[in-house]
Design a protein around this motif. Structure first.
Motif, short mmCIF file in Angstrom:
data_model
loop_
_atom_site.label_atom_id
_atom_site.label_comp_id
_atom_site.label_asym_id
_atom_site.label_seq_id
_atom_site.Cartn_x
_atom_site.Cartn_y
_atom_site.Cartn_z
N ILE C 253 0.86 -1.18 0.00
CA ILE C 253 0.00 0.00 0.00
C ILE C 253 0.90 1.24 0.00
CG2 ILE C 253 -1.75 1.30 1.28
CD1 ILE C 253 -2.83 -1.32 0.28
N VAL C 254 0.72 2.12 -0.96
CA VAL C 254 1.51 3.35 -1.03
C VAL C 254 0.57 4.52 -0.79
CG1 VAL C 254 2.99 4.80 -2.46
CG2 VAL C 254 3.12 2.31 -2.66
N GLU C 255 0.90 5.32 0.23
CA GLU C 255 0.11 6.51 0.50
C GLU C 255 0.97 7.72 0.21
OE1 GLU C 255 -2.87 6.27 4.09
OE2 GLU C 255 -1.17 4.93 4.41
N VAL C 256 0.51 8.61 -0.62
CA VAL C 256 1.30 9.80 -0.94
C VAL C 256 0.50 11.06 -0.68
CG1 VAL C 256 2.91 8.83 -2.62
CG2 VAL C 256 0.63 9.52 -3.36
N LYS C 257 1.26 12.12 -0.31
CA LYS C 257 0.64 13.43 -0.20
C LYS C 257 1.42 14.37 -1.12
CE LYS C 257 -0.96 16.84 3.06
NZ LYS C 257 -0.42 17.78 4.04
N MET C 258 0.74 14.96 -2.08
CA MET C 258 1.38 15.82 -3.06
C MET C 258 1.16 17.28 -2.67
SD MET C 258 2.21 13.21 -4.85
CE MET C 258 2.75 13.64 -6.49
N GLN C 259 1.97 18.14 -3.29
CA GLN C 259 1.78 19.56 -3.01
C GLN C 259 0.49 20.07 -3.64
OE1 GLN C 259 5.57 20.85 -4.29
NE2 GLN C 259 6.44 20.73 -2.23
N GLU C 260 0.23 19.57 -4.83
CA GLU C 260 -1.04 19.96 -5.47
C GLU C 260 -1.62 18.74 -6.16
OE1 GLU C 260 0.70 21.87 -9.49
OE2 GLU C 260 1.17 22.89 -7.61
N GLU C 261 -2.85 18.83 -6.51
CA GLU C 261 -3.52 17.68 -7.10
C GLU C 261 -2.89 17.36 -8.45
OE1 GLU C 261 -7.73 18.00 -6.80
OE2 GLU C 261 -8.03 16.21 -8.02
N THR C 262 -2.48 16.10 -8.62
CA THR C 262 -1.90 15.72 -9.91
C THR C 262 -2.57 14.44 -10.40
OG1 THR C 262 -0.18 14.67 -8.61
CG2 THR C 262 0.44 16.69 -9.77
N ALA C 263 -2.42 14.22 -11.67
CA ALA C 263 -2.98 12.98 -12.24
C ALA C 263 -2.12 11.82 -11.78
CB ALA C 263 -2.96 13.07 -13.77
N LEU C 264 -2.77 10.70 -11.48
CA LEU C 264 -2.02 9.54 -11.01
C LEU C 264 -1.71 8.63 -12.19
CD1 LEU C 264 -4.07 9.10 -7.80
CD2 LEU C 264 -1.61 9.49 -7.88
N PRO C 265 -0.63 7.86 -12.06
CA PRO C 265 -0.20 7.01 -13.18
C PRO C 265 -1.24 5.93 -13.52
CG PRO C 265 0.99 6.48 -11.16
CD PRO C 265 0.25 7.74 -10.90
N GLN C 266 -1.39 5.68 -14.78
CA GLN C 266 -2.30 4.63 -15.25
C GLN C 266 -1.45 3.47 -15.75
OE1 GLN C 266 -5.84 4.97 -15.59
NE2 GLN C 266 -5.62 6.80 -14.33
N VAL C 267 -0.96 2.66 -14.83
CA VAL C 267 -0.06 1.57 -15.21
C VAL C 267 -0.65 0.26 -14.70
CG1 VAL C 267 2.30 0.68 -14.97
CG2 VAL C 267 1.90 3.13 -15.00
N ALA C 268 -0.46 -0.79 -15.46
CA ALA C 268 -0.92 -2.10 -15.00
C ALA C 268 -0.20 -2.45 -13.70
CB ALA C 268 -0.63 -3.15 -16.06
N GLY C 269 -0.94 -2.94 -12.71
CA GLY C 269 -0.31 -3.30 -11.45
C GLY C 269 -0.48 -2.24 -10.38
N ILE C 270 -0.93 -1.07 -10.77
CA ILE C 270 -1.18 -0.04 -9.76
C ILE C 270 -2.68 0.28 -9.76
CG2 ILE C 270 -0.70 2.32 -9.01
CD1 ILE C 270 1.99 2.14 -10.36
N THR C 271 -3.27 0.15 -8.59
CA THR C 271 -4.70 0.44 -8.47
C THR C 271 -4.87 1.63 -7.52
OG1 THR C 271 -4.85 -1.96 -8.35
CG2 THR C 271 -6.92 -0.73 -8.21
N VAL C 272 -5.68 2.56 -7.93
CA VAL C 272 -5.94 3.69 -7.05
C VAL C 272 -7.07 3.27 -6.10
CG1 VAL C 272 -6.63 6.10 -6.89
CG2 VAL C 272 -5.30 5.30 -8.85
N LEU C 273 -6.75 3.23 -4.83
CA LEU C 273 -7.78 2.83 -3.86
C LEU C 273 -8.64 4.03 -3.47
CD1 LEU C 273 -5.68 0.53 -1.50
CD2 LEU C 273 -7.27 -0.18 -3.28
N LYS C 274 -7.97 5.19 -3.37
CA LYS C 274 -8.69 6.35 -2.87
C LYS C 274 -7.93 7.59 -3.30
CE LYS C 274 -10.20 7.92 1.63
NZ LYS C 274 -9.98 7.66 3.05
N GLN C 275 -8.63 8.60 -3.75
CA GLN C 275 -7.95 9.86 -4.06
C GLN C 275 -8.84 11.00 -3.60
OE1 GLN C 275 -7.11 10.72 -8.17
NE2 GLN C 275 -5.51 12.20 -7.62
N LYS C 276 -8.25 11.87 -2.80
CA LYS C 276 -9.03 13.00 -2.31
C LYS C 276 -8.11 14.20 -2.27
CE LYS C 276 -12.27 14.25 1.28
NZ LYS C 276 -12.47 14.21 2.72
N GLY C 277 -8.31 15.11 -3.18
CA GLY C 277 -7.44 16.28 -3.26
C GLY C 277 -6.02 15.85 -3.53
N SER C 278 -5.12 16.27 -2.67
CA SER C 278 -3.71 15.97 -2.91
C SER C 278 -3.30 14.65 -2.24
CB SER C 278 -2.85 17.12 -2.38
OG SER C 278 -3.19 17.37 -1.04
#
Lengths: 294, 264, 337
Positions: C253-278
């Protein structure tokens, strides 16, 4: 040794409930099974009710049977009168008082009050927008108004088959008798509640219930009070026995309008006094609860 | 073997002691239960005083025999409810799977179960019964005989309840039936057998064991009869053997492929 | 020697079946139909002396049935059981002297008596002489810190103290194997920890074999080195905790906090579980994409905080419960590569 106390019946209900919950838990995950279980337990509960009823009938029958045999033995000749009662009247008297006993299951009231108080449930119940004692009384009345007619039916069947009709019985007097029985059962319940309310002060009021029951049983249920020595009779007329069991049963076996009026009047006085006592004891008990915080 | 019996007895006695200690947590309640039960039973004597005003003997009994009858019944009922109170709620234990905890103990399952509860008011019944027998004016030998008959009465009553209670291994809903039968026994056992004739007499002596538990013993006390005594002793042995056998038969069913609904 | 040996253990219950409606009830009375439910089906395993084993599974999986067969309460329909070399079916009483049982929901103590009196009672049950008993009670009280309340009636104890006494009571006869069925059910975290310590200590000091069932992942994780998972009456997993947690696990599980909202990578093997703002939570399947490659997909300059963790054990177990058979279990937790 005491007579049928209905703990057994409630136990069986508990088992059914526990099994039901267990099955519901286990049935988890198998689609549709849950509803099968619910359905079944409802059905079982109803069947259980019928089964309990039938077994209660058995208990009633045992008592009546013993008394029939006893009085058959006691009356040497069919025409003999004991304390002014013929054999048929004597047996019908017991059948009627026992019918009220079994059909009312009054021990449930005292038990309910005791459990509410000792179990702490009273704290919730007394803040509801009704008077606790009247709530218990109403609930109980609902219970016996189903039970009693069933026992009445049974009593009529046993009586006509094994004893014969009550001499001089007239159908027209039934409403007056019903009224007397209703008052009698209510007065009895009021006294049982009063004893139950003693649980505010003592841990277990059941022994007092036993003594009260035994008094009703020995003096008013198994014999009419005329059978006791003359000197005691005025005294018995002052006890609840006169209004709770003797009065109604006496009217059934030997109806006299004047007697009926007298008994109803006595019942009115008793009911008023009993309720006054009940409210008084309840108020005292609640006050004690507030002071000591349960 | 002997040590095993000794150890088992030790556990049973300790169990009884702890049961009574549990009830004695509140001393007032404890004493009130006992004393009021004695008074409660004594009230019934009024009934007999009244009946004996009408006739001198009832069903062949005088007041003395009635006292023996009540004494034996109350004492047997009491002793059974002091020592083996759990037998009267056995079906509940079986149905709700509560025998498990006795099965993991290295002691006799049946004795463990039966001695796991005590009814306090039964102490009142027992004392009342014994007191009544003392008032009957029995000689020393007669009183000892009465004690023996209390034991046989206790055994018969307990065994009968065990027999009926064990049916719960097969049929779930026998609880109320068993209780009604026990109360039925007690009801009959407090009236003279002489008032029952014909079929009911047969039933009382041979089917529901009131005759063996109480009526024969009263007659033995009134007039010693070795034949009757051996009948009672034999019957007590037979009934308890049968009851124990049925219980263990049922226990095997409980442990083997019983229906799931009766378990877990 | 193995403390417990189980081979092809099977237990089938019959359940009465009834069709719906009144007709169904009548039919059920006239001709009862039963349905077979295989509570335990072909279970085999062994437990070494001194081992602490977690035996878990969803409700109705067959755990309690298995414990009951191991302790002689229930007889198996098929297979063999040996506990300490004794067949529980044949020599239940003999076995009872050597095992202890604690069923979390069922109390075995007399609540009006003190723990001391209770221990005396259990001592009598296991034929322990009086002096020996005094000695053992003293020892246990000291070791498990019961002195404070050993003379207080059980009903006045807190739930935690009570359970501690329950467990100690089952140790009075020094059992070689202890069966614990949900020992921490309904307890607060502090008490749970105490109970776990007690169990661990017991295992260490007396080399007691522990057979534990629990729904509490904490119990399992903190106590047991080995885990057996049963489902539908069969063993779906029998492995060491180590393996289960690290080797088999191929999801991070990778949790990241970005400075501003960015598009997340669309790669096989990575699933976005949750995205809220940054904030974003990703699941990385390290079987499909290496963790380094996955991280490279994220704009490092823009990153404020990052947290990489394993999937909690709870989720792994849940996954296994959901799987239908052994194959699916393997697939769910298949090793990397």
């Amino acid at each position: 040794m005491n007579r049928y106390e209905n703990s057994a019946v409630s136990n069986a209900g508990d088992i059914a409930k526990r099994r039901f919950l267990g099955q519901l838990r286990r049935g988890h995950g198998i689609p549709g099974r849950k509803y099968g279980v619910i359905y079944r337990s409802v059905l079982m509960e109803n069947l259980q009710y019928v089964a309990n009823m039938a077994l209660g009938f058995f208990g009633y029958f045992v008592f009546i049977y013993i008394f029939i045999k006893l009085w058959e033995y006691m009356y040497r000749t069919p025409e003999e009168l004991i304390a002014g009662y013929s054999k048929e009247q004597m047996i019908w008297y017991v059948m009627m008082t026992e019918m009220m006993w079994f059909g009312s299951n009054a021990s449930a009231v005292g038990w309910q009050v005791k459990t509410d108080i000792r179990g702490g449930n009273i704290a919730y119940l007394m803040n509801k927008p009704y008077h606790y004692t009247l709530y218990i009384l109403a609930k109980y009345t609902g219970e016996w108004s189903i039970r009693l007619p069933m026992y009445a039916g049974l009593a009529v069947v046993i009586g006509t088959v094994m004893v014969g009709a009550i001499p001089g019985f007239r159908l027209i007097t039934v409403p007056a008798m019903a009224l007397c029985i209703m008052f009698g059962l209510t007065i009895n319940a009021v006294f049982k509640i009063c004893i139950g309310l003693l649980s505010f002060w003592i841990e277990d009021a059941t022994p007092f219930q036993w003594l009260y029951d035994k008094l009703i049983l020995v003096v008013g249920t198994i014999f009419p009070i005329e059978i006791f020595p003359g000197a005691l009779q005025p005294f018995f007329k002052l006890t609840p026995i006169y209004t709770v069991c003797y009065g109604p049963a006496k009217l059934i076996v030997d109806f006299q309008p004047a007697k009926c009026v007298e008994i109803l009047a006595a019942q009115a006085v008793y009911l008023a006094a009993g309720c006054g006592l009940m409210f008084f004891v309840y108020r005292k008990g609640v006050k004690k609860l507030y002071v000591n915080g349960g | 073997m002997l040590t095993a019996v000794k150890n088992q007895t030790r556990v049973c006695l300790l169990s009884l002691k702890y049961n009574i200690m549990r009830e004695m947590v509140n001393k007032v309640t404890f004493l009130m239960n006992i004393i009021f039960m004695m008074l409660n039973n004594a009230c019934i004597l009024i009934q007999w005083f009244i009946l004996f005003r009408l006739r001198e003997e009832i069903g062949g009994y005088t007041m003395r025999e009635i006292m023996m009858l009540w004494g034996l019944t109350a004492a047997s009922f009491g002793l059974s409810h002091i020592l083996f109170a759990r037998v009267f709620s056995l079906p509940e234990l079986i149905v709700s799977g509560k025998l498990d905890s006795y099965l993991v103990q290295p002691k006799n399952v049946l004795l463990g179960v039966l001695t796991s509860a005590t009814a306090v008011s039964a102490i009142g019944d027992f004392l009342y019964g014994v007191a009544l027998l003392l008032f009957c004016g029995l000689a020393v030998g007669g009183f000892l005989l009465a004690l023996l008959l209390i034991v046989t009465g206790t055994v018969i009553l307990t065994a009968f309840a065990l027999l009926f209670g064990s049916l719960a291994f097969w049929f779930v809903r026998v609880e109320i039936l068993g209780n009604q039968m026990v109360m039925g026994i007690v009801s009959f056992a407090t009236y003279p057998d002489g008032i029952f004739q014909g079929i009911s007499r047969f039933l009382l002596y041979f089917i529901i064991p009131v005759g063996m538990a109480v009526y024969h013993p009263v007659h033995i006390l009134a007039e010693f009869d070795a034949g009757r005594l051996f009948t009672v002793l034999g019957y007590a042995c037979l009934l308890s053997t049968a009851a124990v056998a049925v219980f263990y038969r049922g226990l095997r069913r409980y442990s083997s492929s019983s229906l799931m609904e009766a378990r877990m | 020697m193995q403390a417990i040996r189980v081979e092809a253990l099977t237990k089938t219950f019959r359940v009465r079946r009834k069709e719906k409606g009144m007709r169904g009830s009548i039919k059920a009375i006239l001709r009862p139909q039963t349905e077979e439910i295989r509570a335990v089906h072909g279970v085999s395993f062994g437990v070494e002396e001194g081992e602490m084993l977690a035996f878990i599974g969803p409700n109705g999986a067959g755990k309690s049935t298995t414990i009951k067969m191991l302790t002689g309460i229930l007889y198996p329909d098929g297979g063999r059981v040996e506990v300490l070399g004794i067949d529980p079916t044949k020599k239940r009483r003999q076995l009872a002297y050597q095992i202890g049982t604690v069923f979390g929901q069922k109390e075995q103590l007399w609540t009006h008596l003190t723990p001391y009196d209770n221990f005396r009672f259990f001592g009598a049950i296991y034929d322990i002489p009086d002096e020996e008993m005094e000695h053992r009670i003293g020892e246990l009280a000291e070791r498990f810190e019961l002195h404070e309340f050993i003379n207080t009636p059980v009903r006045n104890l807190s739930l935690g103290q009570r359970i501690r006494c329950e467990i100690v009571a089952s140790l009075i006869h020094r059992p070689k194997v202890l069966f614990l069925d949900e020992p921490t059910i309904g307890l607060d975290p502090v008490v749970k920890e105490q109970i776990r310590n007690l169990i661990r200590q017991m295992n260490r000091e007396y080399n007691t074999t522990i057979f534990l069932t629990s729904h509490d992942v904490g119990d399992i994780e903190k106590l047991c080195k080995r885990i057996i998972i049963v489902n539908d009456g069969q063993i779906v997993l029998d492995d060491s905790m180590e393996h289960l947690k690290y080797h088999y696990l191929h999801k991070k599980i990778v949790e990241v906090k970005m400075q501003e909202e960015t598009a997340l990578p669309q790669v096989a093997g990575i699933t976005v579980l949750k995205q809220k703002g940054s904030h974003a939570r990703l699941e990385v399947d390290t079987g499909a994409v290496e963790i380094g490659d996955a991280l490279r997909q994220i704009n490092v300059e823009n990153m404020e905080d990052i947290n990489i963790s394993n999937v909690p054990l709870e989720n792994i177990i849940m996954e296994i419960y959901r799987a239908k058979d052994r194959q699916q279990v393997k697939a769910a937790i298949a090793p990397v590569g």
